[in-house]
Write a protein that holds these residues in place. Structure first.
Motif, PDB file in Angstrom:
ATOM      1  N   ASP A   1       0.890  -1.073  -0.223  1.00 47.42           N
ATOM      2  CA  ASP A   1      -0.261   0.293  -0.187  1.00 47.42           C
ATOM      3  C   ASP A   1       1.013   0.830  -0.318  1.00 47.42           C
ATOM      4  O   ASP A   1       2.106   1.036  -0.434  1.00 47.42           O
ATOM      5  N   ASN A   2       0.484   2.262  -0.054  1.00 45.30           N
ATOM      6  CA  ASN A   2       1.497   3.366   0.306  1.00 45.30           C
ATOM      7  C   ASN A   2       2.656   4.135   1.858  1.00 45.30           C
ATOM      8  O   ASN A   2       2.674   4.867   1.875  1.00 45.30           O
ATOM      9  N   ALA A   3       2.256   3.304   2.838  1.00 40.94           N
ATOM     10  CA  ALA A   3       3.127   2.818   3.626  1.00 40.94           C
ATOM     11  C   ALA A   3       3.868   3.425   3.778  1.00 40.94           C
ATOM     12  O   ALA A   3       4.537   4.321   4.686  1.00 40.94           O
ATOM     13  N   GLN A   4       5.279   3.044   2.697  1.00 40.64           N
ATOM     14  CA  GLN A   4       6.729   3.238   2.604  1.00 40.64           C
ATOM     15  C   GLN A   4       6.542   5.277   1.965  1.00 40.64           C
ATOM     16  O   GLN A   4       7.692   5.588   2.231  1.00 40.64           O
ATOM     17  N   GLU A   5       5.808   5.237   1.327  1.00 44.44           N
ATOM     18  CA  GLU A   5       5.752   6.655   0.621  1.00 44.44           C
ATOM     19  C   GLU A   5       5.129   7.855   2.411  1.00 44.44           C
ATOM     20  O   GLU A   5       5.800   8.655   1.863  1.00 44.44           O
ATOM     21  N   VAL A   6       4.636   7.251   2.806  1.00 44.25           N
ATOM     22  CA  VAL A   6       4.175   8.242   4.330  1.00 44.25           C
ATOM     23  C   VAL A   6       5.242   8.050   4.933  1.00 44.25           C
ATOM     24  O   VAL A   6       6.033   9.430   5.655  1.00 44.25           O
ATOM     25  N   ILE A   7       6.142   7.260   4.926  1.00 43.30           N
ATOM     26  CA  ILE A   7       6.813   6.746   5.963  1.00 43.30           C
ATOM     27  C   ILE A   7       8.450   8.214   5.498  1.00 43.30           C
ATOM     28  O   ILE A   7       8.703   8.553   5.979  1.00 43.30           O
ATOM     29  N   ARG A   8       8.269   7.868   4.271  1.00 42.18           N
ATOM     30  CA  ARG A   8       9.749   8.594   3.042  1.00 42.18           C
ATOM     31  C   ARG A   8       9.463  10.079   3.708  1.00 42.18           C
ATOM     32  O   ARG A   8      10.070  11.003   3.919  1.00 42.18           O
ATOM     33  N   SER A   9       8.158  10.541   3.856  1.00 37.56           N
ATOM     34  CA  SER A   9       7.733  12.376   3.406  1.00 37.56           C
ATOM     35  C   SER A   9       7.554  12.600   5.285  1.00 37.56           C
ATOM     36  O   SER A   9       8.122  13.105   5.125  1.00 37.56           O
ATOM     37  N   TYR A  10       7.328  11.387   6.521  1.00 34.47           N
ATOM     38  CA  TYR A  10       8.073  11.889   7.439  1.00 34.47           C
ATOM     39  C   TYR A  10      10.100  11.972   7.788  1.00 34.47           C
ATOM     40  O   TYR A  10      10.768  12.447   8.463  1.00 34.47           O
ATOM     41  N   GLN A  11      10.440  10.742   7.069  1.00 37.29           N
ATOM     42  CA  GLN A  11      11.741  10.818   6.823  1.00 37.29           C
ATOM     43  C   GLN A  11      12.642  12.378   6.415  1.00 37.29           C
ATOM     44  O   GLN A  11      13.039  13.140   7.021  1.00 37.29           O
ATOM     45  N   GLU A  12      11.655  13.228   5.448  1.00 37.65           N
ATOM     46  CA  GLU A  12      12.002  13.966   4.826  1.00 37.65           C
ATOM     47  C   GLU A  12      11.773  15.118   5.794  1.00 37.65           C
ATOM     48  O   GLU A  12      12.891  16.302   6.146  1.00 37.65           O
ATOM     49  N   ARG A  13      10.602  15.474   6.513  1.00 35.14           N
ATOM     50  CA  ARG A  13      10.545  16.330   7.260  1.00 35.14           C
ATOM     51  C   ARG A  13      11.839  16.346   9.175  1.00 35.14           C
ATOM     52  O   ARG A  13      11.154  16.990   9.409  1.00 35.14           O
ATOM     53  N   TYR A  14      12.660  14.810   8.749  1.00 34.16           N
ATOM     54  CA  TYR A  14      12.421  14.807  10.355  1.00 34.16           C
ATOM     55  C   TYR A  14      14.401  13.975  10.363  1.00 34.16           C
ATOM     56  O   TYR A  14      14.320  12.408  11.175  1.00 34.16           O
ATOM     57  N   PRO A  15      14.319  13.890   9.346  1.00 29.34           N
ATOM     58  CA  PRO A  15      15.898  13.563   9.312  1.00 29.34           C
ATOM     59  C   PRO A  15      16.848  12.931  10.430  1.00 29.34           C
ATOM     60  O   PRO A  15      17.290  11.715  10.164  1.00 29.34           O
ATOM     61  N   ASP A  16      16.920  13.324  11.614  1.00 29.69           N
ATOM     62  CA  ASP A  16      17.457  12.742  12.111  1.00 29.69           C
ATOM     63  C   ASP A  16      17.304  12.769  13.331  1.00 29.69           C
ATOM     64  O   ASP A  16      17.490  11.402  13.845  1.00 29.69           O
ATOM     65  N   ILE A  17      15.291  12.149  13.269  1.00 28.91           N
ATOM     66  CA  ILE A  17      14.559  11.280  13.889  1.00 28.91           C
ATOM     67  C   ILE A  17      14.316   9.410  13.228  1.00 28.91           C
ATOM     68  O   ILE A  17      14.639   8.933  13.731  1.00 28.91           O
ATOM     69  N   ILE A  18      13.492  10.442  12.488  1.00 30.29           N
ATOM     70  CA  ILE A  18      13.167   9.222  11.499  1.00 30.29           C
ATOM     71  C   ILE A  18      14.250   8.126  10.699  1.00 30.29           C
ATOM     72  O   ILE A  18      14.980   8.769   9.582  1.00 30.29           O
ATOM     73  N   LYS A  19      14.907   7.418  11.045  1.00 29.20           N
ATOM     74  CA  LYS A  19      15.134   6.426  10.291  1.00 29.20           C
ATOM     75  C   LYS A  19      15.321   4.775   9.720  1.00 29.20           C
ATOM     76  O   LYS A  19      14.506   3.748  10.807  1.00 29.20           O
ATOM     77  N   PRO A  20      14.388   4.530   8.634  1.00 36.95           N
ATOM     78  CA  PRO A  20      13.858   3.749   8.172  1.00 36.95           C
ATOM     79  C   PRO A  20      14.862   2.599   7.178  1.00 36.95           C
ATOM     80  O   PRO A  20      15.701   2.859   6.764  1.00 36.95           O
ATOM     81  N   ILE A  21      13.943   1.487   7.168  1.00 35.22           N
ATOM     82  CA  ILE A  21      14.518   0.488   6.359  1.00 35.22           C
ATOM     83  C   ILE A  21      13.245   0.293   5.785  1.00 35.22           C
ATOM     84  O   ILE A  21      11.856   0.083   6.057  1.00 35.22           O
ATOM     85  N   LEU A  22      13.419   0.522   4.134  1.00 35.50           N
ATOM     86  CA  LEU A  22      12.025  -0.071   3.371  1.00 35.50           C
ATOM     87  C   LEU A  22      12.207  -1.050   2.406  1.00 35.50           C
ATOM     88  O   LEU A  22      12.777  -0.536   1.276  1.00 35.50           O
ATOM     89  N   ARG A  23      11.895  -1.952   3.046  1.00 37.87           N
ATOM     90  CA  ARG A  23      12.214  -3.366   2.211  1.00 37.87           C
ATOM     91  C   ARG A  23      11.400  -3.284   0.546  1.00 37.87           C
ATOM     92  O   ARG A  23      10.312  -2.812   0.976  1.00 37.87           O
ATOM     93  N   THR A  24      11.913  -4.113  -0.318  1.00 40.46           N
ATOM     94  CA  THR A  24      11.234  -4.255  -2.089  1.00 40.46           C
ATOM     95  C   THR A  24      10.998  -5.635  -1.938  1.00 40.46           C
ATOM     96  O   THR A  24      10.267  -5.998  -2.158  1.00 40.46           O
ATOM     97  N   GLU A  25      11.470  -6.297  -0.569  1.00 41.17           N
ATOM     98  CA  GLU A  25      11.706  -7.393  -0.599  1.00 41.17           C
ATOM     99  C   GLU A  25      10.771  -8.595   0.731  1.00 41.17           C
ATOM    100  O   GLU A  25      11.424  -7.270   1.674  1.00 41.17           O
ATOM    101  N   ASN A  26      10.089  -8.749   1.392  1.00 46.56           N
ATOM    102  CA  ASN A  26       9.234  -9.324   2.253  1.00 46.56           C
ATOM    103  C   ASN A  26      10.179 -10.008   2.900  1.00 46.56           C
ATOM    104  O   ASN A  26      10.947 -11.423   2.595  1.00 46.56           O
TER     105      ASN A  26
END
Length: 335
Positions: A58-83
């Protein structure tokens, strides 16, 4: 400038106090709420948010990226392409979030749940800072359905008052605790035992690891919200396909976990661990309505731990199955 942005600038050089570990899969509808409540915590210490998204469709990774852009010192994601879960990595936090945590404490939540008390972290960190002998704190939760309706209020309330919980009590606990309530000292999760790695769920073995480390503290306050059986959740996945087979396998997996924990801790908690394993088998029989096992004399104590509502409906279904099924089908709109 937002409160969070101001906090980041003022604390940038301070060490991280809490590493918040978030696991998510297809939580696009909920992950923003989860992150907003983490970022909105009232605190005077630094946090990091370690997110692992397991190849959401779904759009979860898109949402996470938007938070990472706003708070790069706090939000540190791993966004998988394979489950990764489909590859047999069942405890994502231990495999991918714990190893990169640098905080003194580790907090946890699933991406579809959220913290509803803005002072949650402050309360838990404050207690643990004042009590260095305590390795783990947790609390109760409100339980809601996908549409926000409240479920049984006792479902995620293991104790009736705030108090110290001794290790044996934590091992042999009758009521579940919300994953989003957990706050542990990081050293507890730095070396993961086999019973954690091999377990199909992550909350129970973490509690056992905390018990092995010493005393815990429980806050009898609903400081988080647990969404019950939503789409894509582990609970819902158990309801599909061969339900009885899945439940029996889960009970077997948990029994192996308790036995492995018992061996790992040199039998220090043997009686509590074996009783907890027997309770889990009993609850599995409740879930699959194996009435012969439910009403065995040896399970009387576990049966008495069920709340009145559950005991009533179990008895109703056992004694009047045709009427029970007719009423249930009528409620669900089936003839």
């Amino acid at each position: 400038m937002s409160k969070v942005e101001t906090d980041v600038k003022s604390e940038h050089d301070d060490p991280v106090m809490v590493s918040v570990c978030v696991v998510t899969y297809n939580h696009g509808k909920y992950i923003g709420t989860c992150l907003d409540h983490i970022l909105g915590q009232n605190r005077d210490f630094r946090i990091e948010v370690l997110i692992h998204d397991d190849a959401s469709t779904d759009n979860a990774q898109e949402v996470i990226r938007s938070y990472q852009e706003r708070y790069p010192d706090i939000i540190k994601p791993i966004l998988r392409t394979e489950n990764q879960y489909s590859k047999g990595i069942t405890n994502i936090s231990g495999a991918f979030n714990f190893p990169r945590a640098v905080g003194k404490y580790v907090a946890l939540t699933d991406g579809d749940d959220y913290w509803c008390d803005p002072d949650k972290l402050k309360k838990q960190v404050g207690y643990m800072e004042a009590h260095p002998e305590c390795g783990f704190t947790f609390h109760s939760a409100r339980v809601v359905t996908e549409d926000g309706s409240l479920v049984n209020g006792e479902l995620m309330r293991p104790y009736k008052q705030s108090r110290v919980v001794k290790p044996e009590e934590l091992v042999d606990k009758a009521v579940g605790s919300p994953f989003a309530s957990f706050l542990l000292r990081r050293e507890i999760v730095e070396k993961l035992p086999d019973y954690y790695v091999d377990c199909p769920v992550g909350d129970r073995p973490l509690e056992l690891m905390a018990a092995a480390a010493g005393d815990s503290y429980y806050f009898d306050e609903p400081m988080s919200v647990y969404r019950f059986s939503i789409g894509g959740s582990w609970t819902q996945s158990q309801m599909t396909g061969d339900y009885v087979k899945k439940q029996k396998k889960f009970a077997e997996d948990l029994f192996r976990m308790y036995r492995s924990f018992d061996e790992e801790t040199g039998g220090r908690f043997h009686d509590a661990a074996m009783r907890a394993a027997r309770r889990n088998e009993f609850l599995t029989n409740v879930n699959v309505r194996d009435f012969k096992e439910i009403y065995k004399a040896e399970n009387k104590e576990f049966y008495s731990e069920l709340n009145f509502r559950d005991r009533f409906f179990i008895g109703f279904e056992y004694r009047m199955p045709r009427l029970y099924n007719w009423l249930r089908n009528r409620k669900n709109g089936r003839k």
